[in-house]
Design a protein around this motif. Structure first.
Motif, PDB file in Angstrom:
ATOM      1  N   GLY A  55       0.792  -1.228   0.000  1.00 53.96           N
ATOM      2  CA  GLY A  55       0.000   0.000   0.000  1.00 53.96           C
ATOM      3  C   GLY A  55       0.820   1.271   0.000  1.00 53.96           C
ATOM      4  O   GLY A  55       0.257   2.368  -0.028  1.00 53.96           O
ATOM      5  N   ILE A  56       2.145   1.134   0.045  1.00 55.99           N
ATOM      6  CA  ILE A  56       3.038   2.292   0.022  1.00 55.99           C
ATOM      7  C   ILE A  56       4.297   1.872  -0.725  1.00 55.99           C
ATOM      8  O   ILE A  56       4.717   0.717  -0.654  1.00 55.99           O
ATOM      9  CB  ILE A  56       3.364   2.762   1.466  1.00 55.99           C
ATOM     10  N   SER A  57       4.883   2.780  -1.462  1.00 58.60           N
ATOM     11  CA  SER A  57       6.099   2.455  -2.210  1.00 58.60           C
ATOM     12  C   SER A  57       7.286   2.341  -1.257  1.00 58.60           C
ATOM     13  O   SER A  57       7.263   2.876  -0.132  1.00 58.60           O
ATOM     14  CB  SER A  57       6.388   3.524  -3.253  1.00 58.60           C
ATOM     15  N   ASN A  58       8.330   1.656  -1.714  1.00 62.74           N
ATOM     16  CA  ASN A  58       9.546   1.557  -0.910  1.00 62.74           C
ATOM     17  C   ASN A  58      10.089   2.933  -0.567  1.00 62.74           C
ATOM     18  O   ASN A  58      10.477   3.199   0.584  1.00 62.74           O
ATOM     19  CB  ASN A  58      10.625   0.760  -1.662  1.00 62.74           C
ATOM     20  N   ASP A  59      10.123   3.825  -1.559  1.00 60.34           N
ATOM     21  CA  ASP A  59      10.686   5.168  -1.335  1.00 60.34           C
ATOM     22  C   ASP A  59       9.869   5.943  -0.304  1.00 60.34           C
ATOM     23  O   ASP A  59      10.434   6.582   0.594  1.00 60.34           O
ATOM     24  CB  ASP A  59      10.744   5.953  -2.647  1.00 60.34           C
ATOM     25  N   ASP A  60       8.551   5.888  -0.434  1.00 59.61           N
ATOM     26  CA  ASP A  60       7.712   6.609   0.523  1.00 59.61           C
ATOM     27  C   ASP A  60       7.862   6.029   1.925  1.00 59.61           C
ATOM     28  O   ASP A  60       7.909   6.777   2.922  1.00 59.61           O
ATOM     29  CB  ASP A  60       6.245   6.560   0.091  1.00 59.61           C
ATOM     30  N   PHE A  61       7.926   4.707   2.020  1.00 58.67           N
ATOM     31  CA  PHE A  61       8.138   4.057   3.321  1.00 58.67           C
ATOM     32  C   PHE A  61       9.434   4.536   3.953  1.00 58.67           C
ATOM     33  O   PHE A  61       9.469   4.916   5.131  1.00 58.67           O
ATOM     34  CB  PHE A  61       8.161   2.536   3.144  1.00 58.67           C
ATOM     35  N   LEU A  62      10.502   4.512   3.184  1.00 59.78           N
ATOM     36  CA  LEU A  62      11.810   4.866   3.733  1.00 59.78           C
ATOM     37  C   LEU A  62      11.881   6.343   4.114  1.00 59.78           C
ATOM     38  O   LEU A  62      12.491   6.696   5.128  1.00 59.78           O
ATOM     39  CB  LEU A  62      12.904   4.518   2.725  1.00 59.78           C
ATOM     40  N   HIS A  63      11.242   7.193   3.350  1.00 58.48           N
ATOM     41  CA  HIS A  63      11.250   8.619   3.698  1.00 58.48           C
ATOM     42  C   HIS A  63      10.406   8.886   4.952  1.00 58.48           C
ATOM     43  O   HIS A  63      10.753   9.750   5.768  1.00 58.48           O
ATOM     44  CB  HIS A  63      10.770   9.452   2.515  1.00 58.48           C
ATOM     45  N   ILE A  75      19.146   7.014   3.800  1.00 55.75           N
ATOM     46  CA  ILE A  75      18.253   5.958   3.327  1.00 55.75           C
ATOM     47  C   ILE A  75      18.980   4.609   3.263  1.00 55.75           C
ATOM     48  O   ILE A  75      18.424   3.599   3.727  1.00 55.75           O
ATOM     49  CB  ILE A  75      17.651   6.327   1.955  1.00 55.75           C
ATOM     50  N   PRO A  76      20.193   4.514   2.710  1.00 56.77           N
ATOM     51  CA  PRO A  76      20.886   3.224   2.719  1.00 56.77           C
ATOM     52  C   PRO A  76      21.098   2.655   4.127  1.00 56.77           C
ATOM     53  O   PRO A  76      21.020   1.430   4.324  1.00 56.77           O
ATOM     54  CB  PRO A  76      22.227   3.531   2.040  1.00 56.77           C
ATOM     55  N   GLN A  77      21.340   3.507   5.098  1.00 56.39           N
ATOM     56  CA  GLN A  77      21.475   3.040   6.485  1.00 56.39           C
ATOM     57  C   GLN A  77      20.160   2.452   6.981  1.00 56.39           C
ATOM     58  O   GLN A  77      20.153   1.432   7.684  1.00 56.39           O
ATOM     59  CB  GLN A  77      21.919   4.186   7.388  1.00 56.39           C
ATOM     60  N   LEU A  78      19.055   3.077   6.635  1.00 51.26           N
ATOM     61  CA  LEU A  78      17.748   2.571   7.046  1.00 51.26           C
ATOM     62  C   LEU A  78      17.450   1.230   6.380  1.00 51.26           C
ATOM     63  O   LEU A  78      16.905   0.323   7.013  1.00 51.26           O
ATOM     64  CB  LEU A  78      16.657   3.579   6.698  1.00 51.26           C
ATOM     65  N   VAL A  79      17.806   1.093   5.110  1.00 51.04           N
ATOM     66  CA  VAL A  79      17.600  -0.175   4.409  1.00 51.04           C
ATOM     67  C   VAL A  79      18.410  -1.282   5.074  1.00 51.04           C
ATOM     68  O   VAL A  79      17.904  -2.386   5.313  1.00 51.04           O
ATOM     69  CB  VAL A  79      17.986  -0.044   2.920  1.00 51.04           C
ATOM     70  N   ASP A  80      19.659  -0.994   5.378  1.00 49.70           N
ATOM     71  CA  ASP A  80      20.509  -1.998   6.033  1.00 49.70           C
ATOM     72  C   ASP A  80      19.938  -2.396   7.392  1.00 49.70           C
ATOM     73  O   ASP A  80      19.947  -3.581   7.760  1.00 49.70           O
ATOM     74  CB  ASP A  80      21.935  -1.462   6.211  1.00 49.70           C
ATOM     75  N   ALA A  81      19.445  -1.426   8.142  1.00 52.01           N
ATOM     76  CA  ALA A  81      18.865  -1.721   9.454  1.00 52.01           C
ATOM     77  C   ALA A  81      17.595  -2.554   9.311  1.00 52.01           C
ATOM     78  O   ALA A  81      17.368  -3.509  10.066  1.00 52.01           O
ATOM     79  CB  ALA A  81      18.581  -0.426  10.211  1.00 52.01           C
TER      80      ALA A  81
END
Length: 207
Positions: A55-63, A75-81
């Motif tokens: 229901g939400i894009s990866n980019d919107d989720f990460l932001h 953002i890369p740090q959040l993805v790794d976490a």
């Protein structure tokens, strides 16, 4: 296994080893001290649930997640976490899945998201030389693709309906009790997998 013709597997904690605490610790290390309130195995706030049902894009989720982090967290740090909980695919489990394909229709039903899907398949390629876990099943169903997540009844019903499965001849294996209860209410036979038991124990000769 008498009368069983079809098996539906959960992924995390059943086939893929996971450790939720690793992700929690990774976010704590980034300064996100309320991560446990935002997400855990049994409850997630709307942001995480939206990600799991596409229901939400990866980019919107990460932001949106970045708003919970201190200034300077990338953002890369959040993805790794977020991916830190994903561990390994034990080779014996993959070999078992291959063997079971000779005797049963096998399916995967996983509450997951597009970020994790990319990450665990990359891990599978890196460690086992295999491009996707999907190849071990007749068909794999992911919550972010079907729009439903366990224990919503619709998540199970999609598999039953699309493949014309008799619930009484279908076994569902999951490590989370609410998911097991929901499947059982649809007439599906179930096994609640609890550590230290693994799927290798379920299908051990003589079981």
């Amino acid at each position: 296994m008498e009368g069983i013709k079809h098996i539906i597997f959960d992924l995390g904690g059943v086939i893929l080893n996971i450790d939720y605490m690793r992700t929690e610790q990774a976010f704590l290390d980034l300064g996100v001290h309320n991560f446990r309130e935002l997400y855990n195995q049994f409850h997630a706030n709307a942001l995480f649930e939206d990600l799991e049902i596409g229901g939400i894009s990866n980019d919107d989720f990460l932001h949106e997640l970045q708003k919970e982090a201190p200034d300077g967290v990338t953002i890369p740090q959040l993805v790794d976490a977020w991916n830190a909980m994903l561990l390994d695919f034990p080779i014996a489990r993959l070999q078992l899945l291959q063997q079971l394909q000779n005797y049963y229709d096998t399916f995967l039903l996983s509450n997951t998201n597009a970020i994790h899907y990319t990450a665990f398949n990359a891990r599978l390629m890196q460690t086992r030389g295999l491009p996707s876990v999907d190849q071990f099943f007749n068909k794999a169903y992911y919550s972010h693709r079907i729009g439903y997540r366990k224990p919503e009844k619709e998540a199970y019903q999609v598999i039953l309906d699309e493949n014309r499965l008799d619930p009484a001849a279908t076994l569902f294996i999951d490590d989370t009790l609410p998911n097991i209860i929901a499947a059982g209410e649809l007439g599906i036979r179930t096994i609640h997998l609890q550590p230290p038991q693994t799927i290798l124990d379920i299908f051990r000769p003589g079981k």
